[in-house]
Design a protein around this motif. Structure first.
Motif, short mmCIF file in Angstrom:
data_model
loop_
_atom_site.label_atom_id
_atom_site.label_comp_id
_atom_site.label_asym_id
_atom_site.label_seq_id
_atom_site.Cartn_x
_atom_site.Cartn_y
_atom_site.Cartn_z
N LEU A 43 0.87 -1.18 0.00
CA LEU A 43 0.00 0.00 0.00
C LEU A 43 0.89 1.22 0.00
CD1 LEU A 43 -2.60 -1.06 2.73
CD2 LEU A 43 -2.65 -1.51 0.26
N SER A 44 0.64 2.15 -0.90
CA SER A 44 1.45 3.36 -1.03
C SER A 44 0.57 4.59 -0.95
CB SER A 44 2.20 3.37 -2.37
OG SER A 44 3.06 2.26 -2.47
N ARG A 45 1.09 5.64 -0.31
CA ARG A 45 0.36 6.91 -0.21
C ARG A 45 0.86 7.85 -1.30
NH1 ARG A 45 -2.65 9.01 4.06
NH2 ARG A 45 -1.77 7.51 5.51
N ASP A 46 -0.06 8.51 -1.95
CA ASP A 46 0.27 9.51 -2.96
C ASP A 46 0.97 10.68 -2.28
OD1 ASP A 46 -0.06 11.81 -4.77
OD2 ASP A 46 -1.45 10.53 -5.88
N ASP A 47 2.14 11.09 -2.77
CA ASP A 47 2.90 12.18 -2.16
C ASP A 47 2.16 13.52 -2.20
OD1 ASP A 47 5.02 10.54 -1.47
OD2 ASP A 47 6.25 11.11 -3.20
N GLU A 48 1.26 13.68 -3.16
CA GLU A 48 0.58 14.97 -3.30
C GLU A 48 -0.82 14.98 -2.69
OE1 GLU A 48 0.80 16.42 -7.30
OE2 GLU A 48 2.94 15.97 -7.44
N ASN A 49 -1.34 13.81 -2.32
CA ASN A 49 -2.68 13.75 -1.75
C ASN A 49 -2.72 12.61 -0.73
OD1 ASN A 49 -5.39 13.38 -1.14
ND2 ASN A 49 -6.09 13.71 -3.23
N PRO A 50 -2.74 12.93 0.57
CA PRO A 50 -2.69 11.89 1.60
C PRO A 50 -3.94 11.02 1.66
CG PRO A 50 -3.07 14.03 2.60
CD PRO A 50 -2.77 14.28 1.14
N ASP A 51 -4.98 11.40 0.92
CA ASP A 51 -6.20 10.60 0.89
C ASP A 51 -6.26 9.65 -0.30
OD1 ASP A 51 -7.24 11.72 3.25
OD2 ASP A 51 -7.99 13.46 2.15
N VAL A 52 -5.15 9.54 -1.05
CA VAL A 52 -5.08 8.62 -2.19
C VAL A 52 -4.17 7.45 -1.84
CG1 VAL A 52 -4.28 8.28 -4.57
CG2 VAL A 52 -5.58 10.32 -3.97
N MET A 53 -4.72 6.25 -2.00
CA MET A 53 -3.96 5.02 -1.78
C MET A 53 -3.73 4.34 -3.13
SD MET A 53 -5.21 1.46 0.00
CE MET A 53 -5.25 2.09 1.65
N TRP A 54 -2.50 3.90 -3.32
CA TRP A 54 -2.17 3.02 -4.44
C TRP A 54 -1.91 1.65 -3.84
CZ3 TRP A 54 -2.43 4.08 -9.56
CH2 TRP A 54 -2.55 5.43 -9.92
N ALA A 55 -2.68 0.66 -4.20
CA ALA A 55 -2.53 -0.70 -3.68
C ALA A 55 -2.09 -1.62 -4.81
CB ALA A 55 -3.85 -1.20 -3.09
N PHE A 56 -1.08 -2.41 -4.51
CA PHE A 56 -0.55 -3.39 -5.46
C PHE A 56 -0.69 -4.76 -4.79
CE2 PHE A 56 1.48 0.64 -5.96
CZ PHE A 56 1.55 0.85 -7.32
N GLU A 57 -1.47 -5.66 -5.38
CA GLU A 57 -1.69 -6.98 -4.79
C GLU A 57 -1.41 -8.05 -5.83
OE1 GLU A 57 -5.35 -5.86 -1.76
OE2 GLU A 57 -5.83 -6.82 -3.67
N PHE A 58 -0.71 -9.10 -5.39
CA PHE A 58 -0.40 -10.21 -6.29
C PHE A 58 -0.78 -11.52 -5.62
CE2 PHE A 58 2.11 -6.66 -7.60
CZ PHE A 58 1.92 -6.67 -8.97
N TYR A 59 -1.32 -12.42 -6.42
CA TYR A 59 -1.92 -13.65 -5.93
C TYR A 59 -1.11 -14.86 -6.37
CZ TYR A 59 -5.65 -10.53 -4.73
OH TYR A 59 -6.36 -9.49 -4.16
N ARG A 60 -1.27 -15.97 -5.62
CA ARG A 60 -0.52 -17.19 -5.88
C ARG A 60 -0.65 -17.66 -7.33
NH1 ARG A 60 -0.94 -18.80 -1.69
NH2 ARG A 60 -3.01 -19.50 -1.29
#
Length: 105
Positions: A43-60
């Motif tokens: 889970l990553s926070r956008d540097d310019e907007n603290p209310d934006v989440m970038w989520a990267f998920e990978f499955y088996r």
């Protein structure tokens, strides 16, 4: 991470000032013990907007990915996430893109 491992990239725009709550809730969801849940995630926070989440998920594998996203027991938790998001039904300012690993470190 393996070549062709399925995943998803999500951009989630929380309601103003609700970014911390969104990050906390989504983080907790990754520790529920779901056998088909993501095996690698970030889970990553956008540097310019603290209310934006970038989520990267990978499955088996593709089968676990498909089972995870068709599991009706996750409808409630996923709806809670949508309720935390900005826009009509929480989707206007967000996105989901299905991906597969090509290469990784």
């Amino acid at each position: 991470m393996n070549k062709n491992q399925p995943g998803v990239v999500l951009r989630l725009q929380a309601k103003k000032g609700e970014g911390d709550a969104l990050f906390s809730y989504v983080t907790d969801l990754h520790y529920t013990g779901d056998p088909d849940g993501p095996v690698d995630w970030m889970l990553s926070r956008d540097d310019e907007n603290p209310d934006v989440m970038w989520a990267f998920e990978f499955y088996r594998d593709q089968e676990s990915f498909d089972r995870h996203y068709s599991d009706p027991s996750l409808d409630g938790p996923h709806q809670r996430i949508f309720d935390m998001l900005e826009g009509r039904e929480g989707l206007d300012s967000s996105m989901r893109v299905d991906v597969h690993v090509v290469s990784s470190s």
